[in-house]
Design a protein around this motif. Structure first.
Motif, short mmCIF file in Angstrom:
data_model
loop_
_atom_site.label_atom_id
_atom_site.label_comp_id
_atom_site.label_asym_id
_atom_site.label_seq_id
_atom_site.Cartn_x
_atom_site.Cartn_y
_atom_site.Cartn_z
N GLY A 170 0.78 -1.22 0.00
CA GLY A 170 0.00 0.00 0.00
C GLY A 170 0.81 1.28 0.00
O GLY A 170 0.29 2.36 0.27
N ILE A 171 2.10 1.17 -0.32
CA ILE A 171 2.98 2.33 -0.34
C ILE A 171 3.08 2.85 -1.77
O ILE A 171 3.39 2.09 -2.69
CB ILE A 171 4.38 1.97 0.19
CG1 ILE A 171 4.27 1.50 1.65
CG2 ILE A 171 5.34 3.13 0.05
CD1 ILE A 171 5.54 0.89 2.20
N GLU A 172 2.83 4.15 -1.95
CA GLU A 172 2.97 4.76 -3.27
C GLU A 172 4.45 4.99 -3.55
O GLU A 172 5.14 5.63 -2.76
CB GLU A 172 2.22 6.09 -3.32
CG GLU A 172 2.33 6.77 -4.67
CD GLU A 172 1.65 8.12 -4.72
OE1 GLU A 172 1.95 8.87 -5.66
OE2 GLU A 172 0.85 8.43 -3.82
N VAL A 173 4.92 4.45 -4.65
CA VAL A 173 6.33 4.60 -5.03
C VAL A 173 6.44 5.75 -6.03
O VAL A 173 5.78 5.74 -7.06
CB VAL A 173 6.88 3.29 -5.65
CG1 VAL A 173 8.30 3.47 -6.15
CG2 VAL A 173 6.79 2.16 -4.64
N ASN A 174 7.27 6.73 -5.71
CA ASN A 174 7.46 7.88 -6.58
C ASN A 174 8.65 7.73 -7.51
O ASN A 174 8.65 8.27 -8.62
CB ASN A 174 7.69 9.15 -5.74
CG ASN A 174 6.58 9.39 -4.75
OD1 ASN A 174 6.72 9.05 -3.59
ND2 ASN A 174 5.47 9.93 -5.20
N VAL A 175 9.67 7.01 -7.05
CA VAL A 175 10.93 6.89 -7.80
C VAL A 175 11.37 5.43 -7.81
O VAL A 175 11.36 4.78 -6.77
CB VAL A 175 12.04 7.74 -7.14
CG1 VAL A 175 13.34 7.62 -7.91
CG2 VAL A 175 11.62 9.19 -7.00
N GLU A 176 11.73 4.98 -8.99
CA GLU A 176 12.29 3.62 -9.11
C GLU A 176 13.55 3.71 -9.97
O GLU A 176 13.50 4.23 -11.09
CB GLU A 176 11.26 2.70 -9.76
CG GLU A 176 11.68 1.27 -9.80
CD GLU A 176 10.61 0.38 -10.42
OE1 GLU A 176 11.01 -0.57 -11.13
OE2 GLU A 176 9.42 0.63 -10.22
N ALA A 177 14.64 3.25 -9.44
CA ALA A 177 15.91 3.32 -10.16
C ALA A 177 15.89 2.43 -11.39
O ALA A 177 15.37 1.32 -11.35
CB ALA A 177 17.06 2.90 -9.24
N GLY A 178 16.45 2.94 -12.47
CA GLY A 178 16.59 2.14 -13.68
C GLY A 178 17.78 1.20 -13.59
O GLY A 178 17.76 0.08 -14.08
N GLU A 179 18.84 1.69 -12.94
CA GLU A 179 20.03 0.88 -12.67
C GLU A 179 19.97 0.52 -11.19
O GLU A 179 19.89 1.39 -10.33
CB GLU A 179 21.29 1.71 -12.95
CG GLU A 179 22.57 0.97 -12.68
CD GLU A 179 23.79 1.86 -12.86
OE1 GLU A 179 24.70 1.78 -12.01
OE2 GLU A 179 23.82 2.64 -13.83
N TYR A 180 19.97 -0.76 -10.88
CA TYR A 180 19.70 -1.23 -9.52
C TYR A 180 20.94 -1.19 -8.63
O TYR A 180 21.39 -2.20 -8.09
CB TYR A 180 19.11 -2.64 -9.55
CG TYR A 180 18.06 -2.83 -10.63
CD1 TYR A 180 17.17 -1.81 -10.95
CD2 TYR A 180 17.97 -4.02 -11.32
CE1 TYR A 180 16.22 -1.98 -11.93
CE2 TYR A 180 17.00 -4.21 -12.30
CZ TYR A 180 16.13 -3.17 -12.60
OH TYR A 180 15.18 -3.33 -13.57
#
Length: 65
Positions: free
Chosen positions: A35-45
């Motif tokens: 239930g957490i809204e994710v604003n940013v997700e890395a393209g390179e992990y």
């Protein structure tokens, strides 16, 4: 662990205005499942990839305001 510590029901409300960044799709998927809204997700992990994604997000937000 974060959600377990604070309580699954409380976390979405507690994170209200917090920018949530995840290092990759697995972490982001799990956060969304909780239930957490994710604003940013890395393209390179990697940590540098995560930092780059956060900087890009914050810059876009600043430029739109």
């Amino acid at each position: 662990n974060f959600v377990e510590l604070l309580g699954r029901e409380e976390v979405p409300a507690l994170l209200g205005d917090v920018i949530v960044a995840c290092i990759g799709p697995v972490t982001a998927g799990r956060a969304r499942d909780l239930g957490i809204e994710v604003n940013v997700e890395a393209g390179e992990y990697t940590i540098p990839g995560l930092v780059e994604a956060i900087v890009r997000y914050v810059t876009r937000q600043r430029d739109h305001h």
